[in-house]
Design a protein around this motif. Structure first.
Motif, mmCIF file in Angstrom:
data_model
loop_
_atom_site.group_PDB
_atom_site.id
_atom_site.type_symbol
_atom_site.label_atom_id
_atom_site.label_comp_id
_atom_site.label_asym_id
_atom_site.label_seq_id
_atom_site.Cartn_x
_atom_site.Cartn_y
_atom_site.Cartn_z
ATOM 1 N N ALA A 126 0.811 -1.219 0.000
ATOM 2 C CA ALA A 126 0.000 0.000 0.000
ATOM 3 C C ALA A 126 0.846 1.273 0.000
ATOM 4 N N PHE A 127 2.162 1.129 0.179
ATOM 5 C CA PHE A 127 3.034 2.307 0.215
ATOM 6 C C PHE A 127 3.454 2.696 -1.200
ATOM 7 N N SER A 128 3.664 3.995 -1.403
ATOM 8 C CA SER A 128 4.150 4.472 -2.693
ATOM 9 C C SER A 128 5.657 4.282 -2.782
ATOM 10 N N HIS A 129 6.166 4.407 -3.993
ATOM 11 C CA HIS A 129 7.606 4.282 -4.219
ATOM 12 C C HIS A 129 8.373 5.332 -3.414
ATOM 13 N N SER A 130 7.858 6.559 -3.401
ATOM 14 C CA SER A 130 8.527 7.649 -2.677
ATOM 15 C C SER A 130 8.534 7.406 -1.173
ATOM 16 N N GLN A 131 7.437 6.864 -0.654
ATOM 17 C CA GLN A 131 7.383 6.544 0.780
ATOM 18 C C GLN A 131 8.420 5.482 1.134
ATOM 19 N N ASN B 244 6.233 1.595 12.559
ATOM 20 C CA ASN B 244 5.216 2.548 12.996
ATOM 21 C C ASN B 244 4.741 3.471 11.872
ATOM 22 N N ILE B 245 5.314 3.310 10.680
ATOM 23 C CA ILE B 245 4.920 4.132 9.542
ATOM 24 C C ILE B 245 3.699 3.516 8.873
ATOM 25 N N THR B 246 2.731 4.354 8.514
ATOM 26 C CA THR B 246 1.521 3.879 7.858
ATOM 27 C C THR B 246 1.404 4.502 6.463
ATOM 28 N N PRO B 247 0.662 3.862 5.551
ATOM 29 C CA PRO B 247 0.511 4.403 4.188
ATOM 30 C C PRO B 247 -0.143 5.776 4.152
ATOM 31 N N GLU B 248 -0.883 6.131 5.211
ATOM 32 C CA GLU B 248 -1.559 7.426 5.234
ATOM 33 C C GLU B 248 -0.603 8.589 5.482
ATOM 34 N N MET B 249 0.591 8.292 5.973
ATOM 35 C CA MET B 249 1.563 9.355 6.249
ATOM 36 C C MET B 249 2.124 9.906 4.943
ATOM 37 N N SER B 250 2.301 11.222 4.884
ATOM 38 C CA SER B 250 2.861 11.843 3.692
ATOM 39 C C SER B 250 4.361 11.576 3.621
#
Length: 216
Positions: free
Chosen positions: A114-119, A133-139
């Motif tokens: 669910a994470f983007s390449h940039s994330q 602790n990082i979630t896909p909703e984080m910018s």
């Protein structure tokens, strides 16, 4: 009542009142879906390239055309810079479903799909316990801030830069391939150069360093 039943009134930040028709809303939804679809396509393409570079790197296939490493072939053959190549390899290394025997990356592990390449690029630099602790909703910006908070090397470099300001200037005093023979022969010349420097720059603080330059 509004003159059109399908018109919604919204107030913008600057206080201006705007009226949006149902057609406007449909256009907005279509544009959002197009952007999301293109982002997914970009992520798919980036992952495909990353998987290919990873397999080429793990199996040393870049040597077939005489390249010494994966970075050189990425730059020369595919116009992929060193940083971008490193990021691609890191994504496969940290988040991929990898086969250690074949060097193949079959794709992202389910928890990272669910994470983007940039994330993922930003997350690859984080310790595992922080990464969880990082979630896909984080910018991307928020993940980068977390990365900066947990990157002691980056903080240390920033502190050194603030402390010292500009980088010190250098002057070459000696160039040799065998310092053991040169020191005795050129000692007086070295001291003369140092004396001349102190006369030219009486208030300058300096230190002398011997640097070994080499090529692999």
């Amino acid at each position: 009542m509004n003159k059109l039943q399908n018109v919604e009134t919204m107030e913008k930040v600057n206080g201006e009142v705007m009226e949006y028709t149902q057609r406007d809303k449909e256009l907005y939804e279509d544009l959002c879906q197009m952007i999301t679809a293109e982002q997914r396509q970009i992520n798919f393409s980036a992952l495909t390239i990353a998987k290919s570079l990873y397999a080429m790197h793990k199996n040393g296939l870049y040597q077939i055309e005489g390249y010494p490493n994966i970075y050189d072939i990425a730059k020369s053959k595919f116009h992929i810079g060193r940083t971008s190549c490193h990021n691609a390899l890191s994504i496969c290394q940290h988040f991929g479903q990898n086969n250690p025997e074949t060097g193949e990356c079959r794709g992202l592990r389910p928890e990272y799909e669910a994470f983007s390449h940039s994330q993922l690029i930003e997350m690859a630099h984080l310790p595992k316990e922080i990464r969880e602790n990082i979630t896909p909703e984080m910018s991307v910006r928020k993940i980068r801030r977390i990365r900066q908070e947990h990157d002691p090397d980056r903080v240390s470099k920033g502190n050194r830069k603030k402390k010292h300001g500009r980088r010190p200037r250098q002057r070459q005093l000696l160039k040799t391939e065998d310092i053991r023979e040169t020191l005795d022969r050129e000692k007086e010349n070295l001291f003369s150069q140092i004396d001349a420097f102190t006369q030219e720059h009486p208030s300058a603080k300096y230190r002398i360093a011997i640097t070994l330059l080499y090529e692999e």
